[in-house]
Motif scaffolding. Sequence first.
Motif, short mmCIF file in Angstrom:
data_model
loop_
_atom_site.label_atom_id
_atom_site.label_comp_id
_atom_site.label_asym_id
_atom_site.label_seq_id
_atom_site.Cartn_x
_atom_site.Cartn_y
_atom_site.Cartn_z
N PHE A 118 0.86 -1.18 0.00
CA PHE A 118 0.00 0.00 0.00
C PHE A 118 0.89 1.22 0.00
CE2 PHE A 118 -2.51 -3.34 1.81
CZ PHE A 118 -3.78 -3.12 1.32
N LEU A 119 0.59 2.16 -0.89
CA LEU A 119 1.38 3.38 -0.99
C LEU A 119 0.46 4.59 -0.92
CD1 LEU A 119 3.53 2.40 -4.09
CD2 LEU A 119 4.32 2.47 -1.73
N PRO A 120 0.90 5.65 -0.25
CA PRO A 120 0.13 6.89 -0.34
C PRO A 120 0.14 7.36 -1.80
CG PRO A 120 1.85 7.05 1.33
CD PRO A 120 2.08 5.78 0.58
N ALA A 121 -0.86 8.08 -2.18
CA ALA A 121 -0.95 8.60 -3.55
C ALA A 121 0.03 9.77 -3.69
CB ALA A 121 -2.37 9.04 -3.86
N ASP A 122 1.29 9.43 -3.91
CA ASP A 122 2.36 10.43 -3.95
C ASP A 122 3.32 10.05 -5.08
OD1 ASP A 122 4.57 12.05 -3.53
OD2 ASP A 122 4.59 11.76 -1.36
N ALA A 123 3.45 10.93 -6.06
CA ALA A 123 4.31 10.67 -7.21
C ALA A 123 5.77 10.49 -6.80
CB ALA A 123 4.18 11.79 -8.24
N ASP A 124 6.17 11.00 -5.66
CA ASP A 124 7.55 10.84 -5.19
C ASP A 124 7.87 9.38 -4.88
OD1 ASP A 124 8.03 13.55 -5.45
OD2 ASP A 124 7.67 13.98 -3.33
N LEU A 125 6.85 8.54 -4.73
CA LEU A 125 7.07 7.13 -4.42
C LEU A 125 7.16 6.25 -5.66
CD1 LEU A 125 4.76 6.76 -1.30
CD2 LEU A 125 7.25 6.98 -1.37
N LEU A 126 7.06 6.83 -6.85
CA LEU A 126 7.15 6.03 -8.07
C LEU A 126 8.48 5.28 -8.19
CD1 LEU A 126 5.32 8.30 -10.65
CD2 LEU A 126 4.54 6.12 -9.70
N PRO A 127 9.62 5.88 -7.79
CA PRO A 127 10.87 5.10 -7.84
C PRO A 127 10.83 3.87 -6.95
CG PRO A 127 11.37 7.44 -7.73
CD PRO A 127 9.89 7.30 -7.48
N LEU A 128 10.17 3.95 -5.80
CA LEU A 128 10.03 2.79 -4.92
C LEU A 128 9.20 1.71 -5.62
CD1 LEU A 128 10.21 1.28 -2.19
CD2 LEU A 128 8.17 2.55 -1.50
N LEU A 129 8.12 2.12 -6.25
CA LEU A 129 7.28 1.17 -6.99
C LEU A 129 8.09 0.49 -8.09
CD1 LEU A 129 4.42 0.02 -7.54
CD2 LEU A 129 4.11 1.95 -9.10
N ARG A 130 8.90 1.26 -8.78
CA ARG A 130 9.73 0.71 -9.85
C ARG A 130 10.73 -0.30 -9.30
NH1 ARG A 130 10.79 2.16 -15.06
NH2 ARG A 130 12.84 1.67 -15.85
N ASP A 131 11.36 0.01 -8.16
CA ASP A 131 12.32 -0.91 -7.55
C ASP A 131 11.66 -2.22 -7.14
OD1 ASP A 131 14.41 0.86 -7.87
OD2 ASP A 131 14.42 1.53 -5.78
N VAL A 132 10.52 -2.11 -6.47
CA VAL A 132 9.83 -3.32 -5.99
C VAL A 132 9.36 -4.16 -7.18
CG1 VAL A 132 7.80 -4.19 -4.75
CG2 VAL A 132 9.17 -2.34 -3.78
N SER A 133 8.82 -3.52 -8.20
CA SER A 133 8.36 -4.29 -9.36
C SER A 133 9.55 -4.94 -10.08
CB SER A 133 7.52 -3.43 -10.30
OG SER A 133 8.27 -2.36 -10.83
N GLY A 134 10.71 -4.30 -10.04
CA GLY A 134 11.91 -4.91 -10.61
C GLY A 134 12.32 -6.17 -9.87
N ALA B 206 -6.43 11.38 -4.71
CA ALA B 206 -6.47 9.91 -4.73
C ALA B 206 -6.26 9.36 -3.33
CB ALA B 206 -5.39 9.37 -5.66
N GLY B 207 -6.93 8.25 -3.08
CA GLY B 207 -6.69 7.53 -1.84
C GLY B 207 -5.45 6.67 -1.98
N PRO B 208 -5.15 5.87 -0.98
CA PRO B 208 -3.98 5.00 -1.06
C PRO B 208 -4.06 4.06 -2.26
CG PRO B 208 -4.96 4.94 1.13
CD PRO B 208 -5.89 5.71 0.26
N ILE B 209 -2.90 3.75 -2.81
CA ILE B 209 -2.80 2.85 -3.95
C ILE B 209 -2.36 1.49 -3.44
CG2 ILE B 209 -1.55 2.40 -6.09
CD1 ILE B 209 -1.23 5.48 -6.31
N ARG B 210 -3.03 0.45 -3.90
CA ARG B 210 -2.67 -0.91 -3.51
C ARG B 210 -2.16 -1.63 -4.76
NH1 ARG B 210 -7.46 -3.58 -1.53
NH2 ARG B 210 -7.83 -4.21 -3.66
N VAL B 211 -0.98 -2.22 -4.66
CA VAL B 211 -0.41 -2.98 -5.76
C VAL B 211 -0.21 -4.41 -5.26
CG1 VAL B 211 1.49 -3.19 -7.39
CG2 VAL B 211 0.78 -0.92 -6.61
N THR B 212 -0.80 -5.37 -5.97
CA THR B 212 -0.72 -6.77 -5.58
C THR B 212 -0.09 -7.57 -6.71
OG1 THR B 212 -2.69 -6.58 -4.22
CG2 THR B 212 -2.03 -8.81 -4.85
N PHE B 213 0.96 -8.30 -6.38
CA PHE B 213 1.61 -9.24 -7.29
C PHE B 213 1.19 -10.63 -6.82
CE2 PHE B 213 4.28 -5.54 -6.83
CZ PHE B 213 4.70 -5.24 -8.12
N GLU B 214 0.69 -11.46 -7.73
CA GLU B 214 0.20 -12.77 -7.30
C GLU B 214 0.43 -13.83 -8.36
OE1 GLU B 214 -3.82 -14.73 -5.40
OE2 GLU B 214 -4.02 -12.88 -6.51
#
Length: 93
Positions: A11-27, A62-70
């Motif tokens: 779960f991530l706050p709706a903050d564009a500054d966290l996009l690099p974190l999302l990119r790292d985790v998805s990598g 935007a509310g919190p963003i949820r990203v699920t890998f399954e």
Amino acid sequence: MALDTFRFTMFLPADADLLPLLRDVSGHMARYLGLPDDQAQNAREMLERTVAERLSQAGGNAGPIRVTFERPLNGSTATVEVTWDAPPHVASD
């Protein structure tokens, strides 16, 4: 490598500054899945673009963003789901 069943949600706050974190985790997830480098890069970029577009459309509401890998039991493919809470509706008088 055996195809393991897993579900990873963040779960991530709706903050564009966290996009690099999302990119790292998805990598990391792409490497865990054993995707070739070009497919892993495409997947990371698509996920980052999707979330960035949602953030720009929300305009800070935007509310919190949820990203699920399954990968389900006996599944040969993995899925990525991106969801977010709709901003509260404010009724006007």
